[in-house]
Scaffold this active site. Structure first.
Site, PDB file in Angstrom:
ATOM      1  N   HIS A  81     -16.598  -9.761  -2.435  1.00  0.00           N
ATOM      2  CA  HIS A  81     -15.705  -9.320  -1.361  1.00  0.00           C
ATOM      3  C   HIS A  81     -15.742  -7.810  -1.284  1.00  0.00           C
ATOM      4  CE1 HIS A  81     -12.331 -10.192   1.383  1.00  0.00           C
ATOM      5  NE2 HIS A  81     -11.951  -8.970   1.071  1.00  0.00           N
ATOM      6  N   ASP A 160      -1.429 -15.273   3.571  1.00  0.00           N
ATOM      7  CA  ASP A 160      -2.176 -14.028   3.779  1.00  0.00           C
ATOM      8  C   ASP A 160      -2.570 -13.861   5.240  1.00  0.00           C
ATOM      9  OD1 ASP A 160      -3.714 -11.639   3.107  1.00  0.00           O
ATOM     10  OD2 ASP A 160      -5.408 -12.891   3.684  1.00  0.00           O
ATOM     11  N   ARG A 167       0.774  -7.198   9.363  1.00  0.00           N
ATOM     12  CA  ARG A 167       0.494  -5.861   8.813  1.00  0.00           C
ATOM     13  C   ARG A 167      -0.339  -5.055   9.786  1.00  0.00           C
ATOM     14  NH1 ARG A 167      -2.500  -7.139   3.663  1.00  0.00           N
ATOM     15  NH2 ARG A 167      -2.692  -4.882   3.464  1.00  0.00           N
ATOM     16  N   SER A 182      -3.546  -9.530  -1.017  1.00  0.00           N
ATOM     17  CA  SER A 182      -4.227 -10.163   0.116  1.00  0.00           C
ATOM     18  C   SER A 182      -5.628 -10.615  -0.298  1.00  0.00           C
ATOM     19  CB  SER A 182      -4.292  -9.150   1.270  1.00  0.00           C
ATOM     20  OG  SER A 182      -5.218  -9.533   2.239  1.00  0.00           O
ATOM     21  N   LYS A 186      -6.879 -14.819  -1.605  1.00  0.00           N
ATOM     22  CA  LYS A 186      -7.962 -15.573  -0.949  1.00  0.00           C
ATOM     23  C   LYS A 186      -9.049 -15.941  -1.956  1.00  0.00           C
ATOM     24  CE  LYS A 186      -8.346 -12.329   2.150  1.00  0.00           C
ATOM     25  NZ  LYS A 186      -8.029 -11.430   3.238  1.00  0.00           N
TER      26      LYS A 186
HETATM   27  N1  URA Z   1      -9.112  -6.880   3.250  1.00  0.00           N
HETATM   28  C1  URA Z   1      -8.240  -7.914   3.081  1.00  0.00           C
HETATM   29  O1  URA Z   1      -8.645  -9.068   2.994  1.00  0.00           O
HETATM   30  N2  URA Z   1      -6.935  -7.639   2.986  1.00  0.00           N
HETATM   31  C2  URA Z   1      -6.430  -6.405   3.055  1.00  0.00           C
HETATM   32  O2  URA Z   1      -5.242  -6.219   2.952  1.00  0.00           O
HETATM   33  C3  URA Z   1      -7.340  -5.322   3.249  1.00  0.00           C
HETATM   34  C4  URA Z   1      -8.684  -5.597   3.328  1.00  0.00           C
END
Ligand code: URA
Length: 435
Positions: A81, A160, A167, A182, A186
């Site tokens: 990620h 999320d 957000r 966040s 995931k």
């Molecule tokens: N990427 C994400 O998945 N969440 C965030 O809060 C910022 C970047």
């Protein structure tokens, strides 16, 4: 417990308990807590912060808002990620390479947000590529070909998805505990055994300084470890865009070029560093050096490219575009920017190039807007390169939008020049690992 009291306590800097965090996060997911209250809570977190324990509890509540996949029957599945950057097409290179070397890769990616691009948008440059696989399709494809890159299903960490949308509209994205929870919620819900995080640092990233990036990395690694995951975070530079292409189909073409062994040095370097960690975590190599050699050979003999082709085909995309990237969407017009005098590129502002690509239609001004896969920017020169007077240093690929002129000006101003030689910047700025 009244939600307003939880908000007030965070507003006043108190440390929240598990019950308080559960009640706001799970209540919001059930639609019992309205957007206004959640927005106020998020803003209180931005200002007051959360300590490590609260952030871990927040992540945990977000994971429990939905289902958690169990991928153990597929072996040691690895995931990666990125915290988001400009020109960051690393997943398109590294996921097929790692899968080609035998480690199963299961990845749920996101769309572009603000000036940062998103892997799903890049993959949708291949006509027909599906990013909405069901959980059953996700699992079946992982078993069949050892690689899957799709969007997040509605069942995984739904808190999320809902919180992120809010957000984005309320100026509450840049907060270390909110970003860490966040991303990690995931990753934990998606079921991989190990995750390699690419934490971007610099002008084109959420984290502007190495110190803040290191803090985010440390927190995400600690959260992952507490949930039984192996995690490494690499801090990589995002002062200038990664690679030369910014824009969806342009980036897909550059990823293909890199898998053919011809791509830009910086993209190859970041992809090999992440891929080496992934192969070690997947127990396919004992050391990062050996892993790197495996990845290099998967580039040299074409196995990585063949895996990308298989991925695109499996998800309904047009694989002939992998064989011949000139079949990818192309903009109607290319504006070339030429150097006024001979000089070295001293700085290249990633944020300005990202904004230019949004103006060209390659990104979204608002969530949910359609995008243009063909448009974007190609940087023919980057930091440290010498450009002779009259030479092209950037191309602006445009489709005739009102923002085109603005985009061209943004790209022009993104470059700072110097007569004297300029050193190439460091790309990999540090690592934080659970090992
Ligand atoms: N990427 C994400 O998945 N969440 C965030 O809060 C910022 C970047």
């Amino acid at each position: 417990m009244r939600v307003v009291e939880i908000i007030e306590r965070k507003r006043d800097g108190a440390k929240l308990s598990k019950d308080e965090i559960d009640s706001i996060v799970l209540g919001f997911t059930r639609c019992d807590v309205p957007d206004g209250q959640m927005a106020a809570f998020l803003m209180a977190v931005v200002w007051r912060g959360m300590d490590d324990e609260e952030t871990a509890l927040l992540t945990d509540a977000m994971v429990r808002s939905g289902e958690r996949l169990d991928l153990s029957r597929f072996g040691r599945v690895v995931d990666k990620h990125s915290t988001g950057g400009i020109g960051d097409k690393v997943t398109l290179v590294v996921a097929p390479l790692v899968a080609a070397c035998g480690a199963p890769v299961a990845k749920m990616s996101g769309r572009g947000l603000g000036i940062t691009g998103g892997t799903l948008d890049k993959l949708e440059s291949f006509a027909g590529y599906r990013v909405d696989l069901s959980t059953a399709e996700f699992l079946a494809q992982l078993g069949r070909i050892g690689i899957v890159v799709t969007g997040q299903t509605a069942e995984l960490a739904p808190a999320d998805g809902l919180m992120y949308a809010l957000r984005d509209q309320t100026g509450t994205v840049p907060s270390i505990p909110l970003i860490a929870s966040s991303i990690m919620s995931k990753k934990i819900a998606a079921g991989a055994r190990a995750v390699v995080l690419d934490v971007k640092v610099g002008a084109g990233a959420f984290m502007r300084t190495p110190a803040r990036a290191r803090e985010l990395a440390r927190l995400m690694v600690a959260i992952g470890k507490a949930h039984g995951l192996e995690v490494t975070a690499e801090l990589t530079s995002m002062d200038a865009p990664l690679g030369r292409a910014v824009g969806n189909a342009l980036e897909a073409a550059e990823a293909i070029e890199t898998l053919r062994g011809e791509g830009p040095r910086d993209l190859r370097e970041v992809a090999l560093a992440a891929g080496a960690e992934m192969l070690v975590y997947g127990r396919r190599a004992r050391t990062r050096e050996k892993a790197r050699a495996m990845l290099e050979s998967a580039i040299a003999d074409g196995r990585g490219l063949a895996k990308l082709r298989q991925l695109v085909e499996a998800q309904g995309g047009d694989a002939t575009q992998v064989d011949d990237p000139t079949r990818l969407p192309r903009a109607r017009d290319v504006e070339e920017l030429r150097a006024e005098r001979t000089a070295y590129v001293a700085r290249l502002d990633a944020a300005a190039v990202g904004l230019a690509s949004v103006r060209l239609g390659a990104g979204r001004e608002k969530k949910g807007e359609p995008i243009d896969h063909a448009t974007g920017v190609v940087l023919r020169a980057t930091v440290g390169d010498r450009v002779a007077k009259g030479e092209v240093y950037a191309e602006v690929h445009r489709d005739g939008r009102p923002g085109d002129a603005d985009a061209i000006e943004l790209v022009r101003r993104a470059f700072a020049w110097r007569r004297a030689r300029v050193a190439r910047p460091r790309l990999i700025l540090g690592r934080v690992t659970s090992r």
